[in-house]
Structures are given as C-alpha cells and as structure tokens.
Design an enzyme around this catalytic site. Structure first.
Site, PDB file in Angstrom:
ATOM      1  N   SER A  65      -7.940   7.704   5.433  1.00  0.00           N
ATOM      2  CA  SER A  65      -8.985   6.422   5.433  1.00  0.00           C
ATOM      3  C   SER A  65      -8.813   5.679   6.662  1.00  0.00           C
ATOM      4  CB  SER A  65      -8.497   5.472   4.334  1.00  0.00           C
ATOM      5  OG  SER A  65      -9.258   4.466   4.123  1.00  0.00           O
ATOM      6  N   ASP A 279     -13.006   6.996   6.045  1.00  0.00           N
ATOM      7  CA  ASP A 279     -13.614   7.992   5.362  1.00  0.00           C
ATOM      8  C   ASP A 279     -14.628   7.518   4.687  1.00  0.00           C
ATOM      9  OD1 ASP A 279     -11.947   5.987   3.737  1.00  0.00           O
ATOM     10  OD2 ASP A 279     -11.365   7.262   2.455  1.00  0.00           O
ATOM     11  N   ARG A 508       2.816  -9.468   2.288  1.00  0.00           N
ATOM     12  CA  ARG A 508       1.616  -9.949   2.869  1.00  0.00           C
ATOM     13  C   ARG A 508       1.362 -11.277   2.623  1.00  0.00           C
ATOM     14  NH1 ARG A 508      -0.671  -5.945   5.379  1.00  0.00           N
ATOM     15  NH2 ARG A 508      -0.830  -3.838   4.354  1.00  0.00           N
TER      16      ARG A 508
HETATM   17  C1  16G Z   1      -5.628   0.720  -0.331  1.00  0.00           C
HETATM   18  C2  16G Z   1      -6.852   0.304  -1.456  1.00  0.00           C
HETATM   19  C3  16G Z   1      -7.702  -0.969  -0.888  1.00  0.00           C
HETATM   20  C4  16G Z   1      -6.621  -1.977  -0.959  1.00  0.00           C
HETATM   21  C5  16G Z   1      -5.499  -1.847   0.167  1.00  0.00           C
HETATM   22  C6  16G Z   1      -4.423  -2.828   0.194  1.00  0.00           C
HETATM   23  C7  16G Z   1      -8.243   1.949  -2.622  1.00  0.00           C
HETATM   24  C8  16G Z   1      -9.073   2.906  -2.355  1.00  0.00           C
HETATM   25  N1  16G Z   1      -7.808   1.570  -1.414  1.00  0.00           N
HETATM   26  O1  16G Z   1      -6.281   0.820   1.064  1.00  0.00           O
HETATM   27  O2  16G Z   1      -8.497  -1.152  -2.040  1.00  0.00           O
HETATM   28  O3  16G Z   1      -7.257  -2.991  -0.346  1.00  0.00           O
HETATM   29  O4  16G Z   1      -4.760  -0.614  -0.254  1.00  0.00           O
HETATM   30  O5  16G Z   1      -3.400  -2.702   0.903  1.00  0.00           O
HETATM   31  O6  16G Z   1      -7.918   1.631  -3.630  1.00  0.00           O
HETATM   32  P1  16G Z   1      -2.006  -3.122   0.956  1.00  0.00           P
HETATM   33  O7  16G Z   1      -1.506  -3.263  -0.539  1.00  0.00           O
HETATM   34  O8  16G Z   1      -1.141  -2.799   1.757  1.00  0.00           O
HETATM   35  O9  16G Z   1      -2.187  -4.859   1.196  1.00  0.00           O
HETATM   36 MG    MG Z   2     -11.141   4.062   3.202  1.00  0.00          MG
END
Ligand code: 16G
Ligand code: MG
Length: 545
Positions: A65, A279, A508
């Site tokens: 991604s 992606d 976060r």
């Molecule tokens: C991943 C998730 C996205 C989410 C992010 C949060 C999918 C396809 N992708 O990229 O939706 O916003 O994680 O990241 O589900 P974090 O947990 O590091 O904040």
């Molecule tokens: Mg993506």
C-alpha cells in the site's frame, strides 16, 4: 500424502529465516520485502486451504500500500471480496511463524481444526502492485498454491480493489460483473457515463480532474481506463511512475498526513485534484484557493458528499431505506455533528481498519463507510438493491421517482462494494459533483473541519494500552483515560484519544479543538501523559510550538 511431500520440497526453496516472527496485521503482512519470500509461499498454501474450506475462489494481493518502495506485503481476500475472516488471520500468523521443520505440522493442524477436505479443488486469484519486489514475491505465492495442488490465476498488475472485485465476480458466477480488468472498466465507466447524463451544462473545465497516482499501480490503471470514459472526464495524471519513486512525497497518505500537495503536481487555483495511495484503495481530494492556500477534503468529506447525495435520491424516489455512515474515532468532530444534526443520518463508530467499518456498514440497507484517511465505499443490502430495481422497472411510478431510482441503480453500479476503491470512489465523486453542479469549494464548505493534530509516542510495549468504545477510551494503563479527560476539559471543543497502532510500533494520539494552537497543545499534553503512564522510551515529547 504426495501433496505434503510437494509442500516439503517446495518450501525448501522458500525457507524461513530462523527466529523471524511476523504478524498478520490490520491489513495483512507488511515489512521489508527481503523478509517476505517464505511468507508469500505460505500464504499461497493458506489461500489454497481457505479455498478448499469455502469451496470458492480466494484472492492473494501482493502489496504494501502506502509504505515505502522497499517494503512489501500480502493480504488475503475472502469469497465475497471482503478481508479474510479473523480466525484465518490467526492461522496466517501461525503458519508464517512456524520454523521450517515445523511447517507441515502447522499446516496439518489447520487442516484438522477446520476439517478441510483435501481432495476438494482449490482456486486462488493473485495480483500484485508495481514494486520491483512484487514480481518474485507473487511468484512465491503461486508456488505455494501449486504445491498444494490448487489452481491459480495470475492477474499480474492490478490495484487491490480490482483483485477484490475479481474474486467477488468469480464467486457470484458473474452476477457482480465479469472477472476481468476490462469488465471492471466497462461496468464502472458505463455507470459513470449514465450518471453524468444527468448533469446539465457541464463545461470542459468542470470535467477536468488532476490525479496524483502516487507513482504506483493506480496511475497505470487510470491510464488503462481512460478510453472507457468517452471524454466525460478529462484526467491529467501526475506521479505516474515514469520518473518518481512510489509513495515518495506523493500519494494519499502523504497528502493527508502532511496536509500539503504532493510534489510533481501542477495545481491551478480552484481546480479539483485527488491523490491515490500505492495500491489505489484510498483517495483524498484537495484544491488551492486564489491565495494559494491548500484545502484538503478527506474521507469524512467524501462520506458526507456521498451520503447526502444518496439521502436526497432516496427521498426523491420515495424509498424507505435506512442509510447510515460508519466512521472511526479519527473522523473530524464537525463531520459527525453535521451528519447527525443537519443531515439526520445515523452515524456509527467502528475500530480503525477497513474490515471493522465494512462489517458495521453491513448492518444497514445502505452503509456508507469511510476512514478519515480516504479508505471507504458504500454497501447496499440485497433488499435495498431489489427495491431500487423494482422501482426503476415500475411503469406506474412517476417521472421524478423513476429518475431517482435510475440514478440509484447507476450509483450502485459505479461503486465497488467489495472494498474501498480509489478509482470507483473517484468516478462516484466526479459524477455527484457534476450532477449537483457543485464546485470543490462548495463541497469543502459543507462544514468546517475542527483543527486537529496527530502525534506518535514511542513506548516500550504498546500492548499496555487497551481501549474500549471503538478505541475512543483507554481502559489501561490505570489513570491514563482520567488524565486525558482532565486535559480535554481545558480546551473548547476539545476531544482526544490514544490507541496502539496496528501497523507500527507506536502509540497514536489524536486531538482536536477549536483552534490549531489548542489542538496542538492538547495533542502534546496527551502525548506526555502517554509517555509518563504507558512506559515512554527516548526523550519526552516536546511541545509543537
Ligand atoms: C491499515 C488499514 C487502514 C487503517 C490503518 C491504521 C486496511 C486495508 N488498511 O493501513 O484502514 O487506517 O491500517 O493504521 O484495513 P494504524 O493502526 O497504524 O493507525
Ligand atoms: Mg492502500
């Protein structure tokens, strides 16, 4: 059994580095590409088992991604095009971490637990993004499928949502569409063209959109699709991968996090621009005003535009269908207020990660889900689709109702319901703006975002933070939520929460408040509370100003 001998033999060609432990995270495995060969082979094996279990085609997408070019990853796609179910995410982690000599035992444990009939046929669709490592890594997935005697179809370079779409088409025997990239363009673009026929006096200027392709797969696919748009949309493509590096200073994640335009993009004042991620499952819009100031329209603004449009059509059609918007804790407070108080639509909050939003959106006749970062789509229940179709075919319905039903039908067709899709979202947004005769400035001014700030805090073990209420409140460590509550009270319109990241080794922090200074100060103070109460490492967080 011969199958297991073949797995043994083949797995020796994709050996696991001893001791390496990786997790199937929020959206699959994701790390430096050099560490992933054995993971890919094993995900080929697991996808084959999942296919035997569900008696359906399963997808495996090789991509990382928005991560840097050096990284890669893989996510599995379930039969209806949704993310693989949580129990199987657990199996993925087990299989990935079994040492080389334990692989067969780990595989057999899953087969036994799920009572999988190994003589059942299996079919796996494989896709990849434009990373140079994706070539050999997708080959490793294919090796895994063939080692267990599964059939595979290699779609080569596709966006993540395109692969999800193919899986769904295949398993619905073509009901959802034709399982080819060409079929995907045809379905979406025809619906888009039908929709834009309802736009009056659209000038060439209004038909123009600048797209930042993040130097990734989305750029390639937009180019491929262009001829299907029959000039109803004029796209200027930037960061198309011909010179720049994937996701480097461009793409949806960069634009959202940095709150600034991508490099390499020409922005004329007042013109619509959008960015995809690496992606092409995320999209954000933006523009520069006449003073050159940058304005971002994120996933919350997209959800608002789409749900308003759908709600108006439902009223015109006289259809009694329940529509809801699913957001996460990151949704700007102004968007939630606007949706609930002004638009009077149901709003639900889900945990971060597409699978959680998708699941929550299924509860409604029409579920619009978007993360603030631009990930999202719309789900229509079977009953909703049927009611829309009946009305569209009802010869007794008056013109206004019929027109609305036809618009709804084309809206259903332009949307990729399997997962958030930058290309499909872009076509829907462009159609809505054209039909409403709305400029990007007008869209932007529907509500005013509360100033906000996101920060990261490094702690020795982020698992000490446990959350509840869809990540909006922390239940551990002791005292943290109380500290956050006390800080929030100091600021007008203040709101803040903390959660452990699902993709990075950090905690976060999100804060919003009436002014940017307050949001920054609140975010900093909450970061300090996390640092002190949750085992912060390194230096104390410094104030932003
Ligand atoms: C991943 C998730 C996205 C989410 C992010 C949060 C999918 C396809 N992708 O990229 O939706 O916003 O994680 O990241 O589900 P974090 O947990 O590091 O904040
Ligand atoms: Mg993506």
């Amino acid at each position: 059994m011969a199958q297991f001998q073949e797995v043994s033999k083949q797995s020796a060609l994709h050996p696991k580095p001893a001791g390496l432990v990786l997790q199937y995270g929020t959206a699959g495995f994701r790390t430096n590409a050099k560490l992933l060969d054995h993971i890919m082979f094993r995900m080929g094996l697991l996808a084959t088992l999942r296919s035997k279990k569900t008696k359906a085609t399963i997808g495996a997408m090789v991509t990382a991604s928005h991560n840097p070019e050096e990284d890669n990853g893989v996510k599995l796609v379930d039969p209806m095009g949704e993310m693989v179910t949580p129990t199987w995410e657990g199996y993925a982690t087990q299989l990935a971490n079994a040492e080389q000599e334990d692989l067969l035992a780990a595989l057999k444990a899953i087969i036994e637990k799920e009572a999988i009939n190994m003589s059942q046929e299996a079919s796996v669709f494989v896709g990849k993004d434009t990373r140079s490592s994706s070539v050999s890594l997708s080959k490793a997935v294919l090796d895994g499928v063939s080692a267990l005697g599964g059939q595979s179809k290699d779609y080569g370079l596709v966006t993540t949502p395109q692969l999800h779409y193919m899986v769904c088409c295949q398993n619905t025997q073509g009901q959802y569409g034709e399982a080819t990239v060409e079929g995907y363009y045809k379905k979406l673009c025809q619906a888009f063209i039908q929709l834009t026929k309802n736009a009056s006096n659209c000038t060439d200027d209004q038909k123009h959109l600048s797209v930042d392709g993040a130097n990734g797969i989305g750029a390639l696919k937009v180019r491929e699709m262009e001829s299907h748009l029959k000039k109803e949309l004029h796209l200027s493509l930037f960061n198309d991968g011909s010179t720049g590096k994937l996701n480097h200073q461009c793409g949806a994640d960069f634009v959202k996090v940095q709150q600034k335009p991508p490099t390499g993009m020409k922005m004329n004042s007042g013109e619509r621009c959008c960015s995809f991620d690496g992606d092409a499952d995320r999209i954000v819009y933006y523009y520069a005003d006449s003073e050159g100031q940058f304005h971002l329209l994120d996933g919350d603004k997209v959800a608002t535009l789409i749900s308003t449009f759908l709600k108006e059509l439902l009223t015109q059609a006289g259809l009694d269908l329940e529509i809801a918007v699913v957001q996460t804790a990151y949704a700007n407070g102004s968007s939630t207020n606007y949706l609930e108080d002004t638009m009077k639509v149901i709003v639900r909050c889900a945990k971060t990660g597409v699978k959680h939003l998708h699941h929550a959106a299924k509860e409604f006749d029409i579920g619009v889900y978007f993360e603030a970062n631009g990930h999202g789509t719309v789900l229509f229940s079977k009953a909703a689709e049927e009611k829309i179709q009946q009305l569209a075919e009802d010869s007794n319905a008056n013109d206004e109702r019929k027109r609305a039903a036809l618009l709804l039908q084309n809206t259903v067709d332009v949307i990729n319901q399997t997962v958030g899709d930058a290309i499909s979202d872009m076509l829907l947004i462009e159609a809505i703006l054209a039909i409403k005769g709305m400029t990007i400035q007008q869209w932007h001014s529907i509500y005013k975002d509360l100033p906000n700030r996101q920060l990261k805090v490094k702690v020795s073990d982020r698992r000490v933070i446990d959350t509840t209420d869809e990540e909006r409140r922390a239940v551990s460590p002791a005292g943290l939520q109380e500290a956050v509550d006390t800080l929030v009270k100091k600021y007008s319109q203040g709101r803040s929460f903390v959660r452990p990241s699902g993709t990075e080794d950090v905690v976060r922090v999100y804060a919003e408040a009436e002014t940017q200074e307050s949001a920054d100060a609140l975010a900093h103070e909450v970061s300090l509370a996390v640092y002190r109460l949750a085992g912060g490492v390194g230096g104390e967080p410094k104030p932003l100003h």
